[in-house]
Design a protein around this motif. Structure first.
Motif, mmCIF file in Angstrom:
data_model
loop_
_atom_site.group_PDB
_atom_site.id
_atom_site.type_symbol
_atom_site.label_atom_id
_atom_site.label_comp_id
_atom_site.label_asym_id
_atom_site.label_seq_id
_atom_site.Cartn_x
_atom_site.Cartn_y
_atom_site.Cartn_z
ATOM 1 N N ALA A 118 0.541 -1.590 0.045
ATOM 2 C CA ALA A 118 0.020 -0.059 0.285
ATOM 3 C C ALA A 118 0.327 0.913 -0.082
ATOM 4 O O ALA A 118 0.696 1.764 -1.310
ATOM 5 C CB ALA A 118 -1.286 -0.282 1.030
ATOM 6 N N TYR A 119 1.753 1.462 0.341
ATOM 7 C CA TYR A 119 2.804 2.289 0.913
ATOM 8 C C TYR A 119 3.197 2.451 -0.245
ATOM 9 O O TYR A 119 3.825 3.413 -1.454
ATOM 10 C CB TYR A 119 4.015 2.317 2.490
ATOM 11 N N THR A 120 4.090 1.233 -1.450
ATOM 12 C CA THR A 120 4.456 1.716 -2.077
ATOM 13 C C THR A 120 4.066 1.478 -3.116
ATOM 14 O O THR A 120 4.061 3.291 -3.969
ATOM 15 C CB THR A 120 4.832 -0.045 -2.448
ATOM 16 N N GLN A 121 2.852 1.752 -3.012
ATOM 17 C CA GLN A 121 1.865 2.107 -4.290
ATOM 18 C C GLN A 121 1.431 3.720 -4.390
ATOM 19 O O GLN A 121 1.070 4.224 -5.165
ATOM 20 C CB GLN A 121 -0.055 1.271 -4.698
ATOM 21 N N MET A 122 1.227 4.234 -2.979
ATOM 22 C CA MET A 122 1.092 5.168 -2.874
ATOM 23 C C MET A 122 1.515 6.269 -2.843
ATOM 24 O O MET A 122 1.667 7.688 -2.969
ATOM 25 C CB MET A 122 0.319 5.901 -1.158
ATOM 26 N N ARG A 159 11.699 7.563 2.854
ATOM 27 C CA ARG A 159 10.316 6.660 2.096
ATOM 28 C C ARG A 159 9.174 6.801 2.289
ATOM 29 O O ARG A 159 8.945 7.373 3.886
ATOM 30 C CB ARG A 159 10.644 5.668 1.804
ATOM 31 N N LEU A 160 7.724 7.088 1.903
ATOM 32 C CA LEU A 160 6.956 7.107 2.920
ATOM 33 C C LEU A 160 6.562 5.964 3.404
ATOM 34 O O LEU A 160 5.680 6.492 4.615
ATOM 35 C CB LEU A 160 5.652 6.939 1.252
ATOM 36 N N LEU A 161 7.142 5.207 3.574
ATOM 37 C CA LEU A 161 7.506 3.668 4.461
ATOM 38 C C LEU A 161 7.657 4.516 5.444
ATOM 39 O O LEU A 161 6.897 3.635 6.769
ATOM 40 C CB LEU A 161 7.578 2.283 3.844
ATOM 41 N N ARG A 166 -6.347 7.683 -0.851
ATOM 42 C CA ARG A 166 -6.613 7.109 0.674
ATOM 43 C C ARG A 166 -6.843 5.643 0.066
ATOM 44 O O ARG A 166 -8.096 5.574 -1.009
ATOM 45 C CB ARG A 166 -7.455 7.184 1.766
ATOM 46 N N PRO A 167 -6.128 4.074 0.270
ATOM 47 C CA PRO A 167 -6.508 3.360 -0.078
ATOM 48 C C PRO A 167 -7.904 2.668 1.029
ATOM 49 O O PRO A 167 -7.555 3.045 2.212
ATOM 50 C CB PRO A 167 -5.227 2.360 -0.308
ATOM 51 N N ASP A 168 -7.907 1.142 1.059
ATOM 52 C CA ASP A 168 -8.737 0.934 1.877
ATOM 53 C C ASP A 168 -8.162 0.498 3.003
ATOM 54 O O ASP A 168 -6.985 0.460 3.595
ATOM 55 C CB ASP A 168 -9.579 -0.863 1.010
ATOM 56 N N ARG A 169 -8.348 1.433 4.501
ATOM 57 C CA ARG A 169 -7.944 1.566 5.878
ATOM 58 C C ARG A 169 -7.800 -0.428 5.984
ATOM 59 O O ARG A 169 -6.299 -0.510 6.598
ATOM 60 C CB ARG A 169 -8.698 2.344 6.440
#
Length: 242
Positions: free
Chosen positions: A90-94, A183-185, A233-236
């Motif tokens: 999810a973080y990689t895709q964001m 990195r976002l992560l 936002r992806p699905d939480r």
């Protein structure tokens, strides 16, 4: 005439259906970044069950007993891997999407932090954006965009803050996949590791600093199309792997 048999609880059926849907969503998110996830989950399940069978044969114990132990353990192992890959995927895709840092700030940094709802600065052409955060370490500018391109924007914002909060520590975190960026992560972890010595803001001081910063941008800045973190936002539940 009423029957004594009870029909299944509709709420329980809905919860179970939602649980299965969450697993499906998690698998879908993971597979986009990790195509091998299906093979890995199957391998874990087979390996754990095979280990249970092997132990039963070597110890001359009941096979059914070790299968009862092995199957739930296989499920736990698969869910642990799926949760890890879902979060990282999810973080990689964001990463790289405008507004992704704000989504992380809202979801992951926890209590003791104040995150302004509107950006502190925006470059409408490049969609580079700066978010302001206040916590124990002081004021943090979270910058989205390449370091070289956002340097002047971050410096200008820093000067504004120092003019009204000269004694409050100021930190800058540049978020992105490039060299010298966070990195976002790792954003939430980086925030938590910021130094709190010699100055550590109290809850009252955090509130006061936040009010001063709000007055600095009382008019607010419109969020250009493409930088709305709510759209990114992806699905939480899927992000949490459950």
């Amino acid at each position: 005439m009423s029957t004594s048999a009870q029909s299944p609880d509709p709420k329980k059926k809905r919860r179970f259906g939602q649980y299965l849907q969450n697993i499906k969503d998690s698998f879908t998110i993971s597979r986009r970044t990790y195509p091998w996830i299906g093979w890995a989950l199957g391998g874990i399940a087979l390996a754990v069950v095979a280990l249970g069978v092997l132990i039963a044969l070597l110890t001359n114990q009941a096979l059914w007993y070790w299968l009862i132990l092995a199957i739930p353990m296989a499920g736990v192992g698969c869910m642990a891997l799926l949760a890890w890959t879902t979060r990282h995927a999810a973080y990689t895709q964001m990463e790289g999407r405008p507004g992704a840092a704000k989504w992380v700030l809202d979801q992951a940094i926890g209590r003791g932090w104040f995150v302004e709802s509107d950006p502190a600065a925006i470059n409408p052409k490049t969609q580079d954006v700066i978010w302001r955060v206040v916590g124990r370490p002081g004021v943090v500018l979270v910058v989205e965009g390449p370091v070289g391109r956002t340097q002047k924007m971050a410096d200008d914002e820093g000067r504004k803050i120092r003019r009204i909060l000269s004694t409050v520590p100021l930190h800058v975190i540049n978020v992105g996949p490039g060299k010298g960026q966070t990195r976002l992560l790792d954003l939430s972890k980086t925030l938590r590791k910021l130094p709190t010595k010699p100055t550590r803001l109290t809850d009252n001081e955090i509130a006061q600093v936040s009010k001063r910063l709000s007055s600095l941008s009382s008019k607010g800045l419109p969020i250009p199309k493409g930088i709305d973190p709510m759209r990114a936002r992806p699905d939480r539940r899927a992000l949490r792997g459950r």
